[in-house]
Design a protein around this motif. Structure first.
Motif, mmCIF file in Angstrom:
data_model
loop_
_atom_site.group_PDB
_atom_site.id
_atom_site.type_symbol
_atom_site.label_atom_id
_atom_site.label_comp_id
_atom_site.label_asym_id
_atom_site.label_seq_id
_atom_site.Cartn_x
_atom_site.Cartn_y
_atom_site.Cartn_z
ATOM 1 N N THR A 1 0.817 -1.223 0.000
ATOM 2 C CA THR A 1 0.000 0.000 0.000
ATOM 3 C C THR A 1 0.844 1.263 0.000
ATOM 4 O OG1 THR A 1 -0.111 0.168 2.412
ATOM 5 C CG2 THR A 1 -1.776 -1.216 1.317
ATOM 6 N N THR A 2 2.072 1.201 0.469
ATOM 7 C CA THR A 2 2.997 2.333 0.653
ATOM 8 C C THR A 2 2.511 3.319 1.708
ATOM 9 O OG1 THR A 2 2.128 3.894 -1.037
ATOM 10 C CG2 THR A 2 3.649 2.165 -1.803
ATOM 11 N N LEU A 3 1.494 2.954 2.483
ATOM 12 C CA LEU A 3 0.921 3.886 3.452
ATOM 13 C C LEU A 3 1.903 4.194 4.578
ATOM 14 C CD1 LEU A 3 -1.523 5.454 4.665
ATOM 15 C CD2 LEU A 3 -2.142 3.323 5.843
ATOM 16 N N THR A 4 2.072 5.493 4.846
ATOM 17 C CA THR A 4 2.739 5.966 6.053
ATOM 18 C C THR A 4 1.760 6.891 6.763
ATOM 19 O OG1 THR A 4 3.729 7.860 4.912
ATOM 20 C CG2 THR A 4 5.028 5.833 5.015
ATOM 21 N N ARG A 5 1.955 7.091 8.069
ATOM 22 C CA ARG A 5 1.016 7.907 8.840
ATOM 23 C C ARG A 5 1.773 8.980 9.634
ATOM 24 N NH1 ARG A 5 -3.642 4.303 11.548
ATOM 25 N NH2 ARG A 5 -4.450 6.439 11.787
ATOM 26 N N PRO A 6 2.344 9.942 8.927
ATOM 27 C CA PRO A 6 3.139 10.965 9.611
ATOM 28 C C PRO A 6 2.295 12.020 10.306
ATOM 29 C CG PRO A 6 3.024 11.456 7.279
ATOM 30 C CD PRO A 6 2.334 10.133 7.468
ATOM 31 N N GLY A 7 0.996 12.049 10.056
ATOM 32 C CA GLY A 7 0.161 13.130 10.568
ATOM 33 C C GLY A 7 0.108 14.284 9.589
ATOM 34 N N MET A 8 -0.885 15.162 9.768
ATOM 35 C CA MET A 8 -1.069 16.298 8.863
ATOM 36 C C MET A 8 -0.938 17.604 9.633
ATOM 37 S SD MET A 8 -4.363 17.341 6.529
ATOM 38 C CE MET A 8 -4.324 15.780 5.652
ATOM 39 N N VAL A 9 -0.039 18.450 9.152
ATOM 40 C CA VAL A 9 0.124 19.778 9.727
ATOM 41 C C VAL A 9 -0.720 20.762 8.915
ATOM 42 C CG1 VAL A 9 1.719 21.687 10.119
ATOM 43 C CG2 VAL A 9 2.413 19.347 10.675
ATOM 44 N N HIS A 10 -1.563 21.505 9.616
ATOM 45 C CA HIS A 10 -2.367 22.564 9.007
ATOM 46 C C HIS A 10 -1.659 23.881 9.295
ATOM 47 C CE1 HIS A 10 -5.057 19.182 9.564
ATOM 48 N NE2 HIS A 10 -5.939 19.738 8.764
ATOM 49 N N ALA A 11 -1.220 24.554 8.254
ATOM 50 C CA ALA A 11 -0.406 25.756 8.409
ATOM 51 C C ALA A 11 -1.185 26.989 7.948
ATOM 52 C CB ALA A 11 0.886 25.627 7.603
ATOM 53 N N PHE A 12 -1.049 28.082 8.691
ATOM 54 C CA PHE A 12 -1.809 29.304 8.409
ATOM 55 C C PHE A 12 -0.912 30.520 8.563
ATOM 56 C CE2 PHE A 12 -4.785 26.104 9.708
ATOM 57 C CZ PHE A 12 -5.913 26.303 8.916
ATOM 58 N N LEU A 13 -1.254 31.557 7.820
ATOM 59 C CA LEU A 13 -0.561 32.828 7.936
ATOM 60 C C LEU A 13 -1.168 33.694 9.029
ATOM 61 C CD1 LEU A 13 -0.322 33.618 4.108
ATOM 62 C CD2 LEU A 13 1.270 32.291 5.525
ATOM 63 N N SER A 14 -2.378 33.322 9.484
ATOM 64 C CA SER A 14 -3.104 34.101 10.478
ATOM 65 C C SER A 14 -3.567 33.218 11.619
ATOM 66 C CB SER A 14 -4.325 34.754 9.817
ATOM 67 O OG SER A 14 -5.323 35.086 10.761
ATOM 68 N N PRO A 15 -3.243 33.537 12.878
ATOM 69 C CA PRO A 15 -3.746 32.758 14.008
ATOM 70 C C PRO A 15 -5.272 32.733 14.073
ATOM 71 C CG PRO A 15 -1.903 34.117 14.707
ATOM 72 C CD PRO A 15 -2.240 34.544 13.318
ATOM 73 N N ALA A 16 -5.926 33.840 13.725
ATOM 74 C CA ALA A 16 -7.391 33.868 13.772
ATOM 75 C C ALA A 16 -7.985 32.868 12.785
ATOM 76 C CB ALA A 16 -7.895 35.280 13.468
ATOM 77 N N GLU A 17 -7.412 32.818 11.583
ATOM 78 C CA GLU A 17 -7.900 31.863 10.583
ATOM 79 C C GLU A 17 -7.648 30.432 11.039
ATOM 80 O OE1 GLU A 17 -9.774 30.747 7.043
ATOM 81 O OE2 GLU A 17 -9.586 32.715 7.988
ATOM 82 N N ALA A 18 -6.512 30.187 11.671
ATOM 83 C CA ALA A 18 -6.195 28.845 12.160
ATOM 84 C C ALA A 18 -7.185 28.410 13.231
ATOM 85 C CB ALA A 18 -4.776 28.818 12.717
#
Length: 358
Positions: free
Chosen positions: A101-118
């Motif tokens: 499957t080649t599956l790895t599970r590194p997790g997903m980082v959600h990145a934002f330019l604005s703390p309010a938007e995050a």
């Protein structure tokens, strides 16, 4: 498995390879049509609408708009979340059966330019998750925000990590599935499903949501899958390189590559990954495998996973939009149950053919 060219070609080759619970939502959502209308005449917009003088396209957009209400979105999300509940277990089963499957599970980082938007995005995600997957209590802000992944630039001012989210090399995964003897046929041909189903007497209102991607060598390279919040672009570590992708282009059922869209994705990524190129003219020599593909969308944003009307041993699994790799094992697992028993599993009820007649 039978493909028009080769296993792993088409949409399997160019997508970001995400296996995720936190981004498994229908595209028709409150506000998305208004956002699309603002994109008219702006080919650099993450969601780009180019109207066509085609009655079928206009009807599709009308039904898409009708499916963008809060109530329709929540019903669609609940249906996908229920289907998706055992996705990682199913990938484990495929691996145990000998599939690479080649599956790895590194997790997903959600990145934002604005703390309010995050914080706004995290609050919405926590509400939609409803305990199905874990999300952090708060976002990381300031200089520490970019420490979640070494590839992030100082412009990133807020981020959060959803642990356990995965990625595959989609082309290698498709090649690893191999040949399986069968007595029934499943049409899972993306945008080409519609003409195949027409031959069986069933019309399917598919429209292409065109996406773009390319590969590039970055230093440092991302360790996680990355979601670039404000620009709605993504990056995935795949096969020793970084695949960057994004955009949703509604411009008809074609695979014409608009270089301006490739440039738009690259420019969007530079806000989050730093100045990995100086001038758009440099991209020709820096990127590999620029790709465009038509994600198959039905107007309500949900796939069809059902028996083809009027045929005992023909089934369809198509219209998965941006969730084909994530929902593939779950769709196949439930459809196999349907094929073997003749009884439709309850989790497939939202994905019936006949819902599209209304």
């Amino acid at each position: 498995m039978v493909e028009r060219r080769g296993l792993g070609s088409g949409a399997s080759r160019g997508n970001a390879g995400w296996i995720c619970l936190s981004h498994s939502t229908p595209v028709p959502a409150p506000g998305v049509v208004r956002y699309a209308l603002r994109s008219l005449g702006r080919p650099d917009s993450p969601l780009y609408l180019r109207p066509l003088p085609d009655p079928a396209f206009v009807r599709w957009l009308w039904r898409f708009w009708r499916s963008s209400t809060p109530a329709a979105f929540r019903r669609g999300y609940a249906a996908i979340a229920e289907l998706n509940r055992t996705t990682f277990d199913l990938f484990d089963g495929l691996r145990a059966a000998g599939v690479a499957t080649t599956l790895t599970r590194p997790g997903m980082v959600h990145a934002f330019l604005s703390p309010a938007e995050a914080r706004h995005h995290l609050a919405l995600q926590r509400e939609m998750a409803d305990g199905r997957y874990l999300v952090p209590d708060d976002v990381v802000t300031g200089d520490e925000a970019r420490l979640l992944d070494p590839a992030l630039s100082p412009a990133v001012r807020a981020s959060y990590l959803v642990e356990g989210e995965g990625a595959v090399d989609p082309e290698a995964f498709a090649r690893g599935l191999g040949e399986i003897p069968c007595t029934a046929v499943v049409i899972a041909a993306g945008m080409r499903s519609a003409p195949l189903l027409n031959e069986l007497g069933s019309r399917l209102p598919l429209q292409a949501g065109k996406g773009y991607s390319f590969s590039v060598d970055l230093e440092p390279a991302p360790r996680h899958t990355l979601y670039f919040g404000e620009r709605r672009a993504v990056a995935s570590p795949i096969g020793g390189t970084t695949r960057i992708g994004g955009t949703m282009e509604l411009s008809g059922n074609n695979n014409r590559l608009d270089w301006r869209r490739v440039v738009a994705v690259a420019l969007a990524s530079r806000h989050y990954l730093g100045r990995w190129f100086d001038d758009p003219d440099d991209l020709v020599s820096l990127i590999r495998d620029p790709w465009v593909g038509g994600r198959p969308f039905l107007p309500d944003g949900l796939p069809v996973i059902d028996r083809v009307p009027g045929h005992a041993n023909a089934f369809a699994a198509t219209g998965h939009g941006m969730l084909g790799v994530t929902l593939g094992p779950a769709s196949g697992h439930r459809l196999t149950e349907y094929v073997l028993t003749g009884r439709r599993p309850a989790s497939l009820a939202p994905f019936r053919f006949d819902r599209l007649r209304h």
